[in-house]
Design a protein around this motif. Structure first.
Motif, PDB file in Angstrom:
ATOM      1  N   ALA A 235      40.361  50.908  38.097  1.00 22.56           N
ATOM      2  CA  ALA A 235      39.465  51.173  39.227  1.00 22.56           C
ATOM      3  C   ALA A 235      40.136  50.884  40.566  1.00 22.56           C
ATOM      4  CB  ALA A 235      38.195  50.332  39.086  1.00 22.56           C
ATOM      5  N   TRP A 236      41.180  50.059  40.561  1.00 23.27           N
ATOM      6  CA  TRP A 236      41.918  49.738  41.789  1.00 23.27           C
ATOM      7  C   TRP A 236      42.971  50.797  42.114  1.00 23.27           C
ATOM      8  CZ3 TRP A 236      41.431  44.853  44.463  1.00 23.27           C
ATOM      9  CH2 TRP A 236      40.477  43.989  43.904  1.00 23.27           C
ATOM     10  N   GLY A 237      43.196  51.744  41.183  1.00 26.35           N
ATOM     11  CA  GLY A 237      44.232  52.749  41.370  1.00 26.35           C
ATOM     12  C   GLY A 237      45.599  52.213  40.990  1.00 26.35           C
ATOM     13  N   LYS A 238      46.519  53.136  40.702  1.00 30.31           N
ATOM     14  CA  LYS A 238      47.855  52.712  40.306  1.00 30.31           C
ATOM     15  C   LYS A 238      48.538  51.894  41.391  1.00 30.31           C
ATOM     16  CE  LYS A 238      52.153  54.418  38.234  1.00 30.31           C
ATOM     17  NZ  LYS A 238      52.896  55.604  37.727  1.00 30.31           N
ATOM     18  N   GLU A 239      48.332  52.312  42.635  1.00 23.85           N
ATOM     19  CA  GLU A 239      48.962  51.594  43.740  1.00 23.85           C
ATOM     20  C   GLU A 239      48.329  50.214  43.959  1.00 23.85           C
ATOM     21  OE1 GLU A 239      45.382  53.661  45.168  1.00 23.85           O
ATOM     22  OE2 GLU A 239      47.103  54.233  43.917  1.00 23.85           O
ATOM     23  N   GLY A 240      47.134  49.999  43.378  1.00 19.24           N
ATOM     24  CA  GLY A 240      46.460  48.710  43.532  1.00 19.24           C
ATOM     25  C   GLY A 240      46.545  47.831  42.302  1.00 19.24           C
ATOM     26  N   GLU A 241      47.470  48.154  41.392  1.00 20.57           N
ATOM     27  CA  GLU A 241      47.565  47.390  40.154  1.00 20.57           C
ATOM     28  C   GLU A 241      47.790  45.905  40.425  1.00 20.57           C
ATOM     29  OE1 GLU A 241      50.076  47.372  35.917  1.00 20.57           O
ATOM     30  OE2 GLU A 241      50.790  48.566  37.623  1.00 20.57           O
ATOM     31  N   ALA A 242      48.710  45.585  41.318  1.00 18.37           N
ATOM     32  CA  ALA A 242      48.989  44.178  41.617  1.00 18.37           C
ATOM     33  C   ALA A 242      47.772  43.494  42.226  1.00 18.37           C
ATOM     34  CB  ALA A 242      50.182  44.062  42.563  1.00 18.37           C
ATOM     35  N   ASP A 243      47.018  44.224  43.046  1.00 14.90           N
ATOM     36  CA  ASP A 243      45.814  43.657  43.637  1.00 14.90           C
ATOM     37  C   ASP A 243      44.760  43.373  42.555  1.00 14.90           C
ATOM     38  OD1 ASP A 243      46.867  43.837  46.223  1.00 14.90           O
ATOM     39  OD2 ASP A 243      46.172  45.904  46.447  1.00 14.90           O
ATOM     40  N   ALA A 244      44.686  44.242  41.565  1.00 13.40           N
ATOM     41  CA  ALA A 244      43.746  44.030  40.459  1.00 13.40           C
ATOM     42  C   ALA A 244      44.088  42.748  39.706  1.00 13.40           C
ATOM     43  CB  ALA A 244      43.775  45.224  39.509  1.00 13.40           C
ATOM     44  N   TYR A 245      45.384  42.545  39.446  1.00 17.61           N
ATOM     45  CA  TYR A 245      45.805  41.337  38.744  1.00 17.61           C
ATOM     46  C   TYR A 245      45.561  40.098  39.597  1.00 17.61           C
ATOM     47  CZ  TYR A 245      48.345  44.590  35.673  1.00 17.61           C
ATOM     48  OH  TYR A 245      48.684  45.586  34.807  1.00 17.61           O
ATOM     49  N   GLN A 246      45.867  40.212  40.883  1.00 21.16           N
ATOM     50  CA  GLN A 246      45.654  39.077  41.787  1.00 21.16           C
ATOM     51  C   GLN A 246      44.166  38.716  41.851  1.00 21.16           C
ATOM     52  OE1 GLN A 246      46.925  39.698  45.882  1.00 21.16           O
ATOM     53  NE2 GLN A 246      47.469  37.540  46.053  1.00 21.16           N
ATOM     54  N   ASN A 247      43.321  39.729  41.803  1.00 23.12           N
ATOM     55  CA  ASN A 247      41.880  39.491  41.819  1.00 23.12           C
ATOM     56  C   ASN A 247      41.438  38.707  40.581  1.00 23.12           C
ATOM     57  OD1 ASN A 247      39.086  40.068  42.880  1.00 23.12           O
ATOM     58  ND2 ASN A 247      38.948  41.110  40.901  1.00 23.12           N
ATOM     59  N   MET A 248      42.051  39.004  39.427  1.00 22.50           N
ATOM     60  CA  MET A 248      41.732  38.257  38.208  1.00 22.50           C
ATOM     61  C   MET A 248      42.028  36.772  38.394  1.00 22.50           C
ATOM     62  SD  MET A 248      40.443  40.284  35.874  1.00 22.50           S
ATOM     63  CE  MET A 248      40.668  39.354  34.349  1.00 22.50           C
ATOM     64  N   LEU A 249      43.175  36.470  38.985  1.00 18.18           N
ATOM     65  CA  LEU A 249      43.541  35.061  39.208  1.00 18.18           C
ATOM     66  C   LEU A 249      42.599  34.412  40.215  1.00 18.18           C
ATOM     67  CD1 LEU A 249      47.433  35.399  39.422  1.00 18.18           C
ATOM     68  CD2 LEU A 249      46.025  34.945  37.403  1.00 18.18           C
ATOM     69  N   LYS A 250      42.178  35.170  41.208  1.00 19.01           N
ATOM     70  CA  LYS A 250      41.294  34.635  42.235  1.00 19.01           C
ATOM     71  C   LYS A 250      39.884  34.396  41.695  1.00 19.01           C
ATOM     72  CE  LYS A 250      39.228  35.816  46.715  1.00 19.01           C
ATOM     73  NZ  LYS A 250      39.147  36.844  47.800  1.00 19.01           N
ATOM     74  N   GLN A 251      39.374  35.356  40.941  1.00 14.30           N
ATOM     75  CA  GLN A 251      38.013  35.254  40.441  1.00 14.30           C
ATOM     76  C   GLN A 251      37.856  34.195  39.350  1.00 14.30           C
ATOM     77  OE1 GLN A 251      35.432  36.723  41.753  1.00 14.30           O
ATOM     78  NE2 GLN A 251      36.621  37.968  43.192  1.00 14.30           N
ATOM     79  N   PHE A 252      38.956  33.943  38.607  1.00  8.18           N
ATOM     80  CA  PHE A 252      38.908  32.972  37.510  1.00  8.18           C
ATOM     81  C   PHE A 252      40.037  31.961  37.698  1.00  8.18           C
ATOM     82  CE2 PHE A 252      37.533  37.194  36.092  1.00  8.18           C
ATOM     83  CZ  PHE A 252      36.193  36.926  35.841  1.00  8.18           C
ATOM     84  N   PRO A 253      39.858  31.025  38.623  1.00  9.28           N
ATOM     85  CA  PRO A 253      40.948  30.118  39.008  1.00  9.28           C
ATOM     86  C   PRO A 253      41.265  29.033  37.995  1.00  9.28           C
ATOM     87  CG  PRO A 253      38.945  29.563  40.195  1.00  9.28           C
ATOM     88  CD  PRO A 253      38.644  30.817  39.441  1.00  9.28           C
ATOM     89  N   GLU A 254      40.416  28.867  36.975  1.00  6.56           N
ATOM     90  CA  GLU A 254      40.643  27.822  35.981  1.00  6.56           C
ATOM     91  C   GLU A 254      40.465  28.369  34.567  1.00  6.56           C
ATOM     92  OE1 GLU A 254      39.213  23.841  38.418  1.00  6.56           O
ATOM     93  OE2 GLU A 254      37.887  24.724  36.911  1.00  6.56           O
ATOM     94  N   GLY A 255      41.089  27.694  33.612  1.00  9.55           N
ATOM     95  CA  GLY A 255      40.922  28.046  32.211  1.00  9.55           C
ATOM     96  C   GLY A 255      41.740  29.255  31.793  1.00  9.55           C
TER      97      GLY A 255
END
Length: 462
Positions: A235-255
């Motif tokens: 959903a972030w687009g190919k050019e936004g792949e890194a942003d999608a991954y970074q969002n995962m780390l941001k949204q779930f900062p623990e565990g």
């Protein structure tokens, strides 16, 4: 929606009350696995069927009328439905079933070709009832087969953890991904519960609910983690792949957090995005990133992924001489997994010097759907009848297929010198050490097993 209990049988069984010899008062049948994929089975699931379908009053006068009308239309003939028999049961037992069911305790691992369960009528006026219930009760083949498959996966993974890593990690090494891949909600519940006898990782919510509702699971029996799917990444687009991954780390900062990373190029994602751009964020995070590579040949791709992650995040050599990735990163493989590919992958990675600690499997259809009654060759067969007061041993032994020969007489399951074995009771009502217990009698559940004791009984080597 009300479902008529009398219609939960094969059509031809409506006519069997006419087919037994005159003077028949009792029919005794047993269930076994006659062989199949594995040399033993893990018994599980009967309690669900007894509590959900057989316990208490299960039919009324309206069900009898409906079933009679159904048979009249279905067969195009009057008189095939046993109305008098069902009315007798309704009048005398108020819709309860006068049968006795004995079974091995749930969680017991039993070699194939042994009795697992027996059923017999307790009222001499309804010998036809025993095998009328076969259609419903034999479906216990499904939870047994899933539990057995899961048990064998547990044995396999434990071997590789003992060889190369930490066996205490075993409960979360095979994760149930099968909810969407099964044929029905009930299938998901039964199969998902069966897997949780052996492991504690699942995304099949229905299986957890079944264990709570039918097996008294007070504590949470299965666990999961936040995880991405391709839609949330692409959903972030190919050019936004890194942003999608970074969002995962941001949204779930623990565990623990799992992120599918093969939407475009899994090797580039590991080397350049996770391993460079987001490397420090992964290392600084209070938890574990689980990367999911789900495209390509798993044996080849996983080894390349391990190599890249070891270069980017580091690794150590454990006490058994195998490489273990930095504890901040792990891998889950969820594509193309079944019993055989799991073994192939574990063999390949350990031969290459990688510990099984690094890897978890997600498994879907191959765990809950790609099996059938013949996977373990389940059958429920009559082995004894009483006619005019005389008990007869009955059996089948096809000349064209002796593998389908059935057992004779009334049966018990006992511990032999080396393993469990089936013995014939003969004139005895029981034998010392019989593992078959009466779990159901005349409409009432007599014996109930908790998830905790089933799990304990199913421990490897118990």
């Amino acid at each position: 929606m009300h479902t008529n209990f009398l219609l939960r049988t094969d059509s031809y069984k409506f006519t069997h009350w006419k087919q037994y010899p005159a003077g028949t008062t009792h029919v005794y049948s047993y269930m076994e696995s006659r062989g199949g994929m594995f040399p033993q089975t893990l018994f599980f699931g009967l309690q669900y069927y007894l509590k959900n379908y057989l316990q208490g009053p299960v039919f009324d006068k309206n069900d009898i009328a409906e079933a009679e009308d159904f048979c009249r239309q279905h067969f195009g003939h009057n008189g095939y439905f046993n109305r008098a028999g069902w009315e007798y049961l309704l009048q005398k037992y108020s819709g309860r079933l006068p049968v006795k069911i004995m079974a091995v305790p749930e969680g017991t691992v039993v070699p194939v070709s042994n009795v697992l369960m027996t059923i017999e009528n307790t009222d001499p006026n309804c010998p036809w009832l025993t095998n009328y219930l076969e259609t419903l009760l034999l479906k216990v083949w499904y939870p047994i087969t899933v539990a057995t498959l899961s048990y064998e996966m547990k044995k396999m993974f434990r071997h590789f953890l003992e060889l190369s890593g930490d066996p205490s990690l075993l409960p979360f090494k095979v994760h149930d991904f099968g909810y969407r891949g099964v044929s029905s909600e009930e299938t998901a519940a039964i199969g998902g519960a069966a897997h949780l006898i052996n492991f504690q990782g699942t995304d099949t919510v229905a299986g957890i609910q079944m264990l709570k509702n039918f097996y008294g699971a007070a504590a949470m029996p299965g666990f999961s983690v936040p995880a991405a799917e391709h839609s949330t990444i692409t959903a972030w687009g190919k050019e936004g792949e890194a942003d999608a991954y970074q969002n995962m780390l941001k949204q779930f900062p623990e565990g623990i957090v799992a992120c599918v990373s093969d939407s475009y190029d899994i090797l580039k994602a590991c080397a350049e995005i996770w391993g460079q751009r987001l490397r420090q964020a992964v290392l600084d995070r209070n938890g574990v990133l689980v990367i999911r590579p789900d495209s390509g040949d798993p044996k080849r791709v996983l080894l390349e992924v391990f190599q890249i992650l070891s270069e980017r995040f580091g690794f150590e050599i454990n006490s058994k001489g195998y490489r273990v990735l930095n504890p901040k990163v792990r891998v889950i493989q969820g594509d193309g997994i079944n019993y055989w590919t799991m073994g192939d992958i574990l063999t390949a990675i350990t031969k290459s010097g990688w510990s099984a600690d690094n890897l978890t499997f997600g498994i879907g259809g191959a765990l809950l759907q790609q099996l059938n009654r013949d996977t373990q060759k389940f059958a429920l067969k009559c082995s004894s009848v009483t006619v005019n007061g005389v008990q007869r041993d009955v059996y089948k032994d096809p000349a064209t297929d002796h593998a389908k020969a059935s057992k004779r007489g009334r049966l018990a399951l006992v511990r032999g010198r080396q393993h469990l074995e089936t013995v014939t009771l003969g004139e005895q009502s029981n034998v010392p050490g019989n593992l078959l217990e009466t779990v159901f009698l005349n409409g009432e559940l007599l014996k109930e097993f908790s998830l905790e004791e089933i799990r304990d009984r199913a421990k490897i080597g118990s």
